[in-house]
Design a protein around this motif. Structure first.
Motif, PDB file in Angstrom:
ATOM      1  N   ILE A 115       2.132  14.993   5.406  1.00  0.00           N
ATOM      2  CA  ILE A 115       1.385  15.843   6.337  1.00  0.00           C
ATOM      3  C   ILE A 115       2.395  16.607   7.172  1.00  0.00           C
ATOM      4  N   PHE A 116       2.366  17.930   7.094  1.00  0.00           N
ATOM      5  CA  PHE A 116       3.245  18.746   7.933  1.00  0.00           C
ATOM      6  C   PHE A 116       2.427  19.213   9.129  1.00  0.00           C
ATOM      7  N   ALA A 117       2.709  18.626  10.303  1.00  0.00           N
ATOM      8  CA  ALA A 117       1.883  18.877  11.487  1.00  0.00           C
ATOM      9  C   ALA A 117       2.698  19.460  12.630  1.00  0.00           C
ATOM     10  N   MET A 139       0.854  -1.209   0.000  1.00  0.00           N
ATOM     11  CA  MET A 139       0.000   0.000   0.000  1.00  0.00           C
ATOM     12  C   MET A 139       0.879   1.244   0.000  1.00  0.00           C
ATOM     13  N   SER A 140       0.366   2.337  -0.445  1.00  0.00           N
ATOM     14  CA  SER A 140       1.117   3.578  -0.529  1.00  0.00           C
ATOM     15  C   SER A 140       1.431   4.142   0.852  1.00  0.00           C
ATOM     16  N   HIS A 141       2.573   4.830   0.932  1.00  0.00           N
ATOM     17  CA  HIS A 141       3.006   5.396   2.207  1.00  0.00           C
ATOM     18  C   HIS A 141       2.603   6.868   2.326  1.00  0.00           C
ATOM     19  N   ILE A 142       2.280   7.260   3.563  1.00  0.00           N
ATOM     20  CA  ILE A 142       2.074   8.655   3.921  1.00  0.00           C
ATOM     21  C   ILE A 142       3.185   9.030   4.904  1.00  0.00           C
ATOM     22  N   LEU A 143       3.814  10.188   4.690  1.00  0.00           N
ATOM     23  CA  LEU A 143       4.835  10.693   5.608  1.00  0.00           C
ATOM     24  C   LEU A 143       4.201  11.737   6.519  1.00  0.00           C
ATOM     25  N   VAL A 144       4.296  11.501   7.829  1.00  0.00           N
ATOM     26  CA  VAL A 144       3.749  12.438   8.808  1.00  0.00           C
ATOM     27  C   VAL A 144       4.911  13.116   9.530  1.00  0.00           C
ATOM     28  N   LEU A 145       5.073  14.402   9.326  1.00  0.00           N
ATOM     29  CA  LEU A 145       6.126  15.181   9.978  1.00  0.00           C
ATOM     30  C   LEU A 145       5.548  15.834  11.235  1.00  0.00           C
ATOM     31  N   GLY A 146       6.147  15.544  12.377  1.00  0.00           N
ATOM     32  CA  GLY A 146       5.566  16.005  13.644  1.00  0.00           C
ATOM     33  C   GLY A 146       4.560  14.996  14.153  1.00  0.00           C
ATOM     34  N   ALA A 147       4.923  13.733  14.082  1.00  0.00           N
ATOM     35  CA  ALA A 147       3.961  12.648  14.322  1.00  0.00           C
ATOM     36  C   ALA A 147       3.518  12.534  15.772  1.00  0.00           C
ATOM     37  N   LYS A 148       4.188  13.243  16.699  1.00  0.00           N
ATOM     38  CA  LYS A 148       3.809  13.138  18.105  1.00  0.00           C
ATOM     39  C   LYS A 148       2.717  14.125  18.511  1.00  0.00           C
ATOM     40  N   ILE A 174      10.655   7.332  12.297  1.00  0.00           N
ATOM     41  CA  ILE A 174      11.923   7.880  11.803  1.00  0.00           C
ATOM     42  C   ILE A 174      12.267   9.135  12.593  1.00  0.00           C
ATOM     43  N   GLU A 175      13.515   9.208  13.065  1.00  0.00           N
ATOM     44  CA  GLU A 175      13.960  10.417  13.753  1.00  0.00           C
ATOM     45  C   GLU A 175      14.025  11.578  12.757  1.00  0.00           C
ATOM     46  N   PHE A 176      13.468  12.716  13.170  1.00  0.00           N
ATOM     47  CA  PHE A 176      13.474  13.897  12.292  1.00  0.00           C
ATOM     48  C   PHE A 176      13.566  15.140  13.160  1.00  0.00           C
ATOM     49  N   ASP A 177      14.553  15.973  12.852  1.00  0.00           N
ATOM     50  CA  ASP A 177      14.732  17.241  13.564  1.00  0.00           C
ATOM     51  C   ASP A 177      14.473  18.369  12.580  1.00  0.00           C
ATOM     52  N   LEU A 178      13.324  19.007  12.695  1.00  0.00           N
ATOM     53  CA  LEU A 178      12.943  20.058  11.749  1.00  0.00           C
ATOM     54  C   LEU A 178      13.956  21.193  11.724  1.00  0.00           C
ATOM     55  N   LEU A 179      14.497  21.553  12.893  1.00  0.00           N
ATOM     56  CA  LEU A 179      15.396  22.704  12.968  1.00  0.00           C
ATOM     57  C   LEU A 179      16.776  22.424  12.378  1.00  0.00           C
ATOM     58  N   ASP A 180      17.091  21.169  12.136  1.00  0.00           N
ATOM     59  CA  ASP A 180      18.363  20.797  11.505  1.00  0.00           C
ATOM     60  C   ASP A 180      18.148  20.704   9.985  1.00  0.00           C
TER      61      ASP A 180
END
Length: 243
Positions: free
Chosen positions: A81-83, A1-10, A56-62
């Protein structure tokens, strides 16, 4: 199935929205800092919806890490999704530029960095969708939150331009303008009950709007009429109001 990327998933809205897409059969990339905090949610969703979920670990400020972060995704997502958002304290930001800068970087500057990379890929592929969660606070500057509001106004304008640019490439861009939402970010605030949505209500509105290929939504819907009224107030009257 297709993937959705959620940024700020917490975030509370992102968690509710992740469940909406998992329930629809999408696999998920859940990106955030300290992804160990997502373990319980991931286990629950995998049992309930039988989808693949990769934290996935993601640091927006970096921003230097953004290209490598996106380039490592395999397969590439069909939608993102940019959340991520940072409300902060207005008075502190008025007196401490680094605090104001953190708000601007989180809500706008660094969002542009990662979304530019994703938008370029979607444009090349000729498909995809981008959901950006902005705020009604970006519709007009208010004395009590204008630093947060101005960063969201810039983000709203960015999404509008991105939508117009990507339209001919079959890429949809949805701008979401939530009003009050009962989340961790607003904990302790006195919010009017009738105008305050739950994260689940906001997530359903967003999912439905994306499926219908809408451009801009307010959630709750009442905020459209509220902001239309506020935006039509002359400045000489607006500056005298206690907002």
């Amino acid at each position: 199935m297709s993937h959705i990327l959620v940024l700020g998933a917490k975030s509370d809205i992102a968690k509710a929205l992740s469940r909406q897409y998992a329930n629809a059969g999408y696999d998920l990339y859940l990106a955030a800092r300290n992804i160990l905090e997502l373990e319980k949610d991931i286990q629950d969703m995998q049992i309930r919806y039988n989808v693949k979920i990769q934290p996935i670990e993601f640091d927006l400020l970096d921003t230097q890490s953004h290209f490598d972060f996106y380039n490592a995704l395999n397969p590439k997502p069909v939608g993102i999704i940019f959340a991520i958002g940072y409300l902060g304290d207005q008075k502190k930001a008025q007196n401490d530029f680094l605090e104001a800068k953190k708000r601007i970087d989180t809500n706008f500057t660094c969002a542009v960095s990662i979304l530019n990379i994703i938008a370029n890929d979607f444009e090349k592929r000729g498909s995809g969708f981008i959901i950006g969660i902005s705020s009604v606070a970006g519709d007009r500057g208010r004395a009590t939150n204008y630093i947060y509001g101005s960063s969201k106004a810039a983000f709203t304008a960015y999404l509008s331009g991105l939508r117009n640019r990507l339209f001919k490439s079959n890429v949809d861009v949805l701008t979401v303008k939530p009003g009050f939402v009962d989340t961790k970010m607003t904990k302790g605030m006195k919010l009017p009950k009738k105008l305050t949505a739950t994260p689940q209500e906001v997530a359903k509105d967003i999912f439905d709007a994306q499926q219908q290929k809408k451009d801009v939504i307010y959630t709750k819907k009442e905020w459209f009429f509220i902001m239309k009224t506020i935006n039509n107030l002359p400045e000489y009257i607006f500056k005298r109001l206690n907002f």
